[in-house]
Design a protein around this motif. Structure first.
Motif, PDB file in Angstrom:
ATOM      1  N   PHE A 115      17.964  32.589   7.636  1.00 40.87           N
ATOM      2  CA  PHE A 115      18.462  33.288   6.593  1.00 40.87           C
ATOM      3  C   PHE A 115      19.156  34.671   6.989  1.00 40.87           C
ATOM      4  O   PHE A 115      20.011  35.121   6.574  1.00 40.87           O
ATOM      5  CB  PHE A 115      17.011  33.871   5.961  1.00 40.87           C
ATOM      6  N   LEU A 116      18.655  35.273   8.269  1.00 37.05           N
ATOM      7  CA  LEU A 116      19.244  36.285   8.705  1.00 37.05           C
ATOM      8  C   LEU A 116      20.581  36.145   9.131  1.00 37.05           C
ATOM      9  O   LEU A 116      21.533  36.723   9.223  1.00 37.05           O
ATOM     10  CB  LEU A 116      18.420  37.063   9.801  1.00 37.05           C
ATOM     11  N   ILE A 117      20.728  34.791   9.835  1.00 35.40           N
ATOM     12  CA  ILE A 117      22.048  34.471  10.396  1.00 35.40           C
ATOM     13  C   ILE A 117      22.962  34.005   9.387  1.00 35.40           C
ATOM     14  O   ILE A 117      24.160  34.470   9.291  1.00 35.40           O
ATOM     15  CB  ILE A 117      21.797  33.034  11.369  1.00 35.40           C
ATOM     16  N   TRP A 118      22.513  33.690   8.178  1.00 33.73           N
ATOM     17  CA  TRP A 118      23.259  33.380   6.894  1.00 33.73           C
ATOM     18  C   TRP A 118      23.830  34.741   6.375  1.00 33.73           C
ATOM     19  O   TRP A 118      25.129  34.768   6.226  1.00 33.73           O
ATOM     20  CB  TRP A 118      22.490  32.536   5.988  1.00 33.73           C
ATOM     21  N   LEU A 119      22.870  35.903   6.423  1.00 29.64           N
ATOM     22  CA  LEU A 119      23.441  37.132   5.791  1.00 29.64           C
ATOM     23  C   LEU A 119      24.517  37.682   6.647  1.00 29.64           C
ATOM     24  O   LEU A 119      25.391  38.176   6.323  1.00 29.64           O
ATOM     25  CB  LEU A 119      21.945  37.997   5.728  1.00 29.64           C
ATOM     26  N   GLY A 120      24.233  37.361   8.162  1.00 28.94           N
ATOM     27  CA  GLY A 120      25.310  37.946   9.097  1.00 28.94           C
ATOM     28  C   GLY A 120      26.486  37.239   9.026  1.00 28.94           C
ATOM     29  O   GLY A 120      27.576  37.885   9.161  1.00 28.94           O
ATOM     30  N   GLN A 121      26.639  35.970   8.553  1.00 29.00           N
ATOM     31  CA  GLN A 121      27.942  35.219   8.449  1.00 29.00           C
ATOM     32  C   GLN A 121      28.532  35.730   7.064  1.00 29.00           C
ATOM     33  O   GLN A 121      29.824  35.592   7.080  1.00 29.00           O
ATOM     34  CB  GLN A 121      27.556  33.741   8.207  1.00 29.00           C
ATOM     35  N   GLN A 122      28.007  36.649   6.232  1.00 33.93           N
ATOM     36  CA  GLN A 122      28.641  37.015   4.887  1.00 33.93           C
ATOM     37  C   GLN A 122      29.183  38.357   5.421  1.00 33.93           C
ATOM     38  O   GLN A 122      30.389  38.533   4.902  1.00 33.93           O
ATOM     39  CB  GLN A 122      27.601  36.982   3.934  1.00 33.93           C
ATOM     40  N   SER A 123      28.745  39.145   6.521  1.00 33.89           N
ATOM     41  CA  SER A 123      29.384  39.985   6.844  1.00 33.89           C
ATOM     42  C   SER A 123      29.033  40.227   8.292  1.00 33.89           C
ATOM     43  O   SER A 123      28.374  41.057   8.931  1.00 33.89           O
ATOM     44  CB  SER A 123      28.763  41.331   5.992  1.00 33.89           C
ATOM     45  N   PRO A 124      29.947  39.480   9.070  1.00 37.26           N
ATOM     46  CA  PRO A 124      30.084  39.681  10.608  1.00 37.26           C
ATOM     47  C   PRO A 124      29.912  40.862  11.087  1.00 37.26           C
ATOM     48  O   PRO A 124      31.003  41.751  10.864  1.00 37.26           O
ATOM     49  CB  PRO A 124      31.350  38.704  11.055  1.00 37.26           C
ATOM     50  N   GLY A 125      29.170  41.179  12.058  1.00 37.35           N
ATOM     51  CA  GLY A 125      29.105  42.393  12.889  1.00 37.35           C
ATOM     52  C   GLY A 125      28.215  43.282  12.099  1.00 37.35           C
ATOM     53  O   GLY A 125      28.118  44.544  13.020  1.00 37.35           O
ATOM     54  N   HIS A 126      27.909  43.361  11.073  1.00 32.93           N
ATOM     55  CA  HIS A 126      27.315  44.513  10.222  1.00 32.93           C
ATOM     56  C   HIS A 126      25.686  44.288  10.330  1.00 32.93           C
ATOM     57  O   HIS A 126      25.189  44.984  10.806  1.00 32.93           O
ATOM     58  CB  HIS A 126      27.754  44.420   9.021  1.00 32.93           C
TER      59      HIS A 126
END
Length: 351
Positions: A115-126
């Motif tokens: 889930f955290l990886i998916w969230l990161g993919q929505q806003s890369p680097g943030h």
């Protein structure tokens, strides 16, 4: 055994959730992320849509989370003191129930990681460092851990019943394979139905074809395997056990023993909970309905979807409705057809 709705709901719903998580985990471990290298920098380009989790898998992860959580919460409904449920985790050395609880909680760890990886993919680097998103191995390992945790949890759930020697219908070598097969089948039915929904991401035509062919084919295979296991299980439990009242009271050396009066003049807790019986003629009808709804109908609809792709969405959701209905009925029969050995004490005839 008297069927209890909360336990039936727990085993079916959580099994479907873990089946979904198994498929999501395998998808990440074996297929995704299919990231592409940026020719300018030579690094993984997290902006490329094919590198991201497909929306279908995102929905599958969310549906699995809801089903697993709902199932675990429902399992507390039959407890006299639900607030003390945490104590069940302390007996993991000898109790499959404790092992199931621990495995269920541990499964949330890799699930949260995805889930955290998916969230990161929505806003890369943030939200998540780009280094993690670019680490394909980490994503694959997280997916593999989720798949493994899902299998282990269902395995522990099945062994709660399979380890009970006094209940002949449960102390059977096919109980564990059946639970695993039904979890995989229900998860695949859910994934197929979710894949039929409109997506908010773009998917290459080749991958679209794979989804529309692979999922129905997998449903057919799992339906056939599940039906074969269940038929073999029913064949085994229908065999006479040869046990009589004499075995229950330790007088089997004397041959057949009959009681001249019943131990109780009215129903007690043991006879109420462990002496539930279903008429054989009704059992056969329900078994047939279970086979038709839970296995035959999904397989036929999946075959129809392969032959007529335009009907894929309709077939997927109808197969899900029929399949889950059949699995709920199967789980009800799993309890209703089981008798505890203590009932030999209350009757002159065995199973």
């Amino acid at each position: 055994m008297r069927p209890t709705f909360s336990i039936i709901f727990f085993t079916v719903v959580s099994g479907a959730g873990y089946g979904l998580w198994l498929l999501v985990g395998l998808a990440h471990a074996l297929v995704w992320p299919g990231c592409m290298l940026d020719p300018a920098t030579g690094t993984v380009d997290v902006q490329v849509s094919v590198c991201r989790m497909p929306s279908t898998l995102t929905l599958a992860w969310a549906a699995g989370f809801l089903l697993v959580s709902a199932g675990l919460l429902s399992s507390l409904a039959h407890l006299g003191q639900p607030r003390r449920a945490w104590r069940a985790l302390s007996q993991w050395r000898s109790s499959w129930l404790s092992r199931e609880g621990i495995a269920a909680l541990l499964a949330y760890v890799p699930a949260t990681g995805l889930f955290l990886i998916w969230l990161g993919q929505q806003s890369p680097g943030h939200l998540v460092p780009a280094l993690i998103l670019e680490n394909e191995t980490l994503v694959r390992v997280t997916g593999a851990l989720l798949a493994a945790a899902s299998v282990v949890t269902v395995f522990c759930t099945a062994n709660i019943y399979a380890c009970l020697k006094p209940i002949r219908a449960w102390h059977n070598r096919l109980v564990v394979p059946a639970h695993l097969a039904f979890a995989a089948l229900s998860g695949m039915l859910l994934l197929w139905a979710l894949a039929a929904l409109p997506r908010w991401d773009l998917m290459p035509a080749a991958q679209e074809t794979v989804w529309s062919v692979l999922l129905p084919f997998a449903v057919i295979v799992l339906a056939v395997i599940s039906a074969a296991i269940k038929l073999a299980y029913w064949k085994q439990i229908d065999r006479p056990s040869g046990l009589r009242t004499a075995h229950a009271i330790g007088l089997d050396a004397l041959g057949n023993v009959r009681s001249f009066e019943q131990p109780h003049t009215q129903e007690n807790y043991l006879t109420h909970e462990m002496g539930f019986r279903i008429a054989r003629k009704h059992s056969r009808k329900l078994r047939m309905i279970c086979l038709l709804a839970g296995f035959a109908t999904p397989a036929i609809l999946a075959l129809l979807a392969l032959l007529l792709p335009a009907l894929g969405a309709f077939a997927a959701w109808l197969a899900l409705l029929a399949g889950m209905s059949g699995i709920f009925l199967e789980r009800w029969l799993f309890f209703a057809e089981a008798r505890h050995a203590v009932m030999l004490y209350y009757a002159a005839h065995g199973d």
